[in-house]
Design a protein around this motif. Structure first.
Motif, PDB file in Angstrom:
ATOM      1  N   ARG A   1      -3.507  12.050 -38.103  1.00 21.51           N
ATOM      2  CA  ARG A   1      -4.957  12.231 -37.978  1.00 21.51           C
ATOM      3  C   ARG A   1      -5.234  13.692 -37.647  1.00 21.51           C
ATOM      4  O   ARG A   1      -4.338  14.412 -37.171  1.00 21.51           O
ATOM      5  CB  ARG A   1      -5.516  11.331 -36.873  1.00 21.51           C
ATOM      6  N   ALA A   2      -6.454  14.117 -37.903  1.00 22.90           N
ATOM      7  CA  ALA A   2      -6.804  15.504 -37.586  1.00 22.90           C
ATOM      8  C   ALA A   2      -6.737  15.732 -36.086  1.00 22.90           C
ATOM      9  O   ALA A   2      -7.214  14.904 -35.300  1.00 22.90           O
ATOM     10  CB  ALA A   2      -8.207  15.808 -38.106  1.00 22.90           C
ATOM     11  N   ARG A   3      -6.139  16.851 -35.699  1.00 18.91           N
ATOM     12  CA  ARG A   3      -6.096  17.178 -34.269  1.00 18.91           C
ATOM     13  C   ARG A   3      -7.509  17.520 -33.809  1.00 18.91           C
ATOM     14  O   ARG A   3      -8.163  18.389 -34.385  1.00 18.91           O
ATOM     15  CB  ARG A   3      -5.145  18.350 -34.022  1.00 18.91           C
TER      16      ARG A   3
ATOM     17  N   ILE B   1      -6.234  23.841 -45.249  1.00 18.28           N
ATOM     18  CA  ILE B   1      -7.514  23.129 -45.228  1.00 18.28           C
ATOM     19  C   ILE B   1      -8.654  24.106 -44.968  1.00 18.28           C
ATOM     20  O   ILE B   1      -9.704  24.065 -45.622  1.00 18.28           O
ATOM     21  CB  ILE B   1      -7.501  22.027 -44.150  1.00 18.28           C
TER      22      ILE B   1
ATOM     23  N   ASP C   1     -14.895  11.526 -43.181  1.00 13.27           N
ATOM     24  CA  ASP C   1     -15.051  12.936 -42.782  1.00 13.27           C
ATOM     25  C   ASP C   1     -15.613  13.753 -43.937  1.00 13.27           C
ATOM     26  O   ASP C   1     -16.546  14.561 -43.757  1.00 13.27           O
ATOM     27  CB  ASP C   1     -13.699  13.542 -42.375  1.00 13.27           C
TER      28      ASP C   1
ATOM     29  N   SER D   1     -10.839  17.781 -49.727  1.00  8.97           N
ATOM     30  CA  SER D   1     -11.129  19.143 -49.264  1.00  8.97           C
ATOM     31  C   SER D   1     -11.482  20.065 -50.418  1.00  8.97           C
ATOM     32  O   SER D   1     -11.641  21.273 -50.195  1.00  8.97           O
ATOM     33  CB  SER D   1      -9.921  19.707 -48.500  1.00  8.97           C
TER      34      SER D   1
ATOM     35  N   ALA E   1      -2.573  18.532 -37.369  1.00  9.35           N
ATOM     36  CA  ALA E   1      -2.603  17.069 -37.384  1.00  9.35           C
ATOM     37  C   ALA E   1      -1.716  16.519 -36.280  1.00  9.35           C
ATOM     38  O   ALA E   1      -0.800  17.185 -35.788  1.00  9.35           O
ATOM     39  CB  ALA E   1      -2.133  16.541 -38.739  1.00  9.35           C
TER      40      ALA E   1
ATOM     41  N   ALA F   1     -10.014  22.726 -38.025  1.00  7.56           N
ATOM     42  CA  ALA F   1      -8.847  22.488 -38.888  1.00  7.56           C
ATOM     43  C   ALA F   1      -7.624  23.093 -38.205  1.00  7.56           C
ATOM     44  O   ALA F   1      -7.047  24.078 -38.667  1.00  7.56           O
ATOM     45  CB  ALA F   1      -9.071  23.088 -40.268  1.00  7.56           C
TER      46      ALA F   1
ATOM     47  N   THR G   1     -14.187  17.337 -38.164  1.00  6.21           N
ATOM     48  CA  THR G   1     -12.803  17.484 -38.609  1.00  6.21           C
ATOM     49  C   THR G   1     -12.748  16.930 -40.027  1.00  6.21           C
ATOM     50  O   THR G   1     -13.662  16.220 -40.462  1.00  6.21           O
ATOM     51  CB  THR G   1     -11.814  16.728 -37.706  1.00  6.21           C
TER      52      THR G   1
ATOM     53  N   ARG H   1     -10.187  14.840 -42.433  1.00  2.00           N
ATOM     54  CA  ARG H   1      -8.947  14.129 -42.730  1.00  2.00           C
ATOM     55  C   ARG H   1      -9.215  12.893 -43.600  1.00  2.00           C
ATOM     56  O   ARG H   1      -8.459  12.599 -44.506  1.00  2.00           O
ATOM     57  CB  ARG H   1      -8.278  13.676 -41.418  1.00  2.00           C
TER      58      ARG H   1
END
Length: 427
Positions: free
Chosen positions: A110-112, A156, A133, A50, A243, A240, A127, A129
């Motif tokens: 994992r990214a929501r 993030i 990505d 990031s 998670a 973002a 997303t 993560r």
């Protein structure tokens, strides 16, 4: 669990997974060691993804180093789909089964995803993560979109927004709450980050939420409409919004899992649904939900680099322990860091639940300070902005359970420490 293991299976090709493998060999384990992961990549470092990787300063290939003599069998690109405790096997998506004497669950989070699946599928909605990505977003930033929109008020979002401003790309951050980061680090520090971001040219919109996204005829994001009716034209949006723990593959295994992760005890032993340790199964890293000894045993799930390494090492040692008397507790004090808008922010301890805040070194106006968080009259966390040299002293104060605020005085201390009550305790 007294018999020495002959085979250890680690599920999760993550920082925690690799750290556990290294620790097992360091502790003298000479048996078969298997590390399985759903991504095709060797374990890699996430913090640069990031930051430097998006900016193009480093490659998104942040593969972690590993000793040449680790003697580790990788099963990559195949997710785990089940765990059979009776047969002591991990089941992979290709139907293969990995027998184990000890198993470490290090499947992380994992990214929501964006809740509207049709909108999430638009080209231009991302997303962040994984390494893949980061590569996709970095490629889009190289195309210099007219505006990038970040949804979410966490670190993030602001790290990506910082990268965009460094690249002179217009950026909007949408935060549903009245302040960013307030839930994690309190209103004063959240206000500080908001001011810094706006000063860097970020279009920060608070109490803002997306009503709907708009796509063009080719399925590409074209813009979005906010709940207040405003429309933002954009072809690049990064979601973002938190998670989710990767525990779905454990459904049916009889383990204590919920949205907070896999419950384990202070020795990193995974707990069964009945609350007792599951024989031979351990957990470490982002997926673990464990009792924090520095907050009276309150359960936490920590997505921090340092905790992943420390917890993996503790789990590895305990996987080799001959009996319960040889088990060692996991007592790491969480810490993390963030770089954004030219500032380095570091935090040690857990600010969650704190009810007081004070700047004890430097000042917010100078954008160089150290602050402490209090809870029920005790110091529980400390944050620094470009002023980390005092953090070790405050780490010690947190571990000692020192009164709030500790360590008065000092050459760079303010003449008067102003303590603020946090009307809405951090969470």
């Amino acid at each position: 669990m007294s018999e020495a293991p002959g085979r250890v299976v680690i599920v999760g090709a993550s920082l925690a997974g690799l750290s556990a493998a290294k620790a097992l060999r360091t502790e003298g384990f000479s048996g078969s060691l298997v590390l399985a992961g759903d991504e095709p990549h060797l374990p890699y470092d996430r913090p640069p993804l990031s930051k430097q990787a998006l900016r193009g300063l480093t490659s998104a290939d942040t593969t972690l180093p590993q000793p040449a003599d680790l003697d580790l069998e990788f099963r990559l690109g195949v997710p785990a789909t089940g765990l059979d405790r009776a047969e002591r096997t991990v089941i992979l998506a290709d139907g293969s089964r990995l027998a184990f004497d000890r198993c470490l669950v290090a499947t992380g989070a994992r990214a929501r995803p964006w809740p509207n699946s049709a909108e999430a599928a638009l080209d231009g909605v991302f997303t962040l993560r994984t390494r893949d990505d980061a590569e996709r977003i970095a490629a889009r930033l190289r195309d210099r979109p007219g505006r990038v929109v970040l949804v979410g008020g966490g670190f993030i979002s602001f790290e990506v927004a910082s990268v965009c401003r460094e690249m002179d790309i217009p950026v909007t951050v949408l935060v549903r709450d009245s302040l960013p980061l307030a839930g994690a680090v309190g209103a004063p520090l959240g206000s500080f980050v908001a001011e810094v971001a706006r000063g860097a040219g970020v279009d920060l919109r608070l109490d803002a939420a997306i009503a709907r996204m708009q796509g063009d005829a080719r399925g590409r994001l074209a813009g979005l409409v906010l709940e207040d009716g405003d429309r933002i034209e954009t072809a690049c949006l990064v979601v973002a919004i938190g998670a989710e723990r990767n525990t779905a593959w454990l459904d049916g295994a009889g383990l204590a899992t919920d949205r907070n992760g896999l419950r384990c005890d202070r020795f990193c032993r995974a707990l069964g649904a009945d609350g007792t340790p599951a024989d031979g199964i351990f957990a470490a890293g982002d997926v673990a939900h464990w009792p924090n000894p520095h907050d009276g045993g309150a359960l936490v799930a920590v997505e921090h680099w340092g905790n992943a390494v420390a917890q993996a090492r503790t789990a590895a040692r305990n996987m080799l322990a001959g009996d319960a008397a040889a088990l060692v507790p996991h007592d790491h004090l969480p810490d993390f860091w963030s770089q954004q808008f030219g500032l380095t922010i570091k935090l040690v301890g857990l600010a969650a639940g704190s009810d007081a805040f004070a700047v004890v070194r430097g000042s917010m106006e100078e954008r160089r300070f150290l602050a402490v968080f209090g809870k029920a009259g005790r110091t529980v966390a400390s944050a620094s902005v470009d002023s980390a040299r005092w953090l070790p002293a405050y780490r010690a104060a947190i571990l000692e359970g020192a009164p709030f605020p500790p360590l008065p005085g000092g050459v760079d201390a303010p003449a008067r420490v102003a303590m603020q009550s946090l009307e809405e305790p951090t969470r």
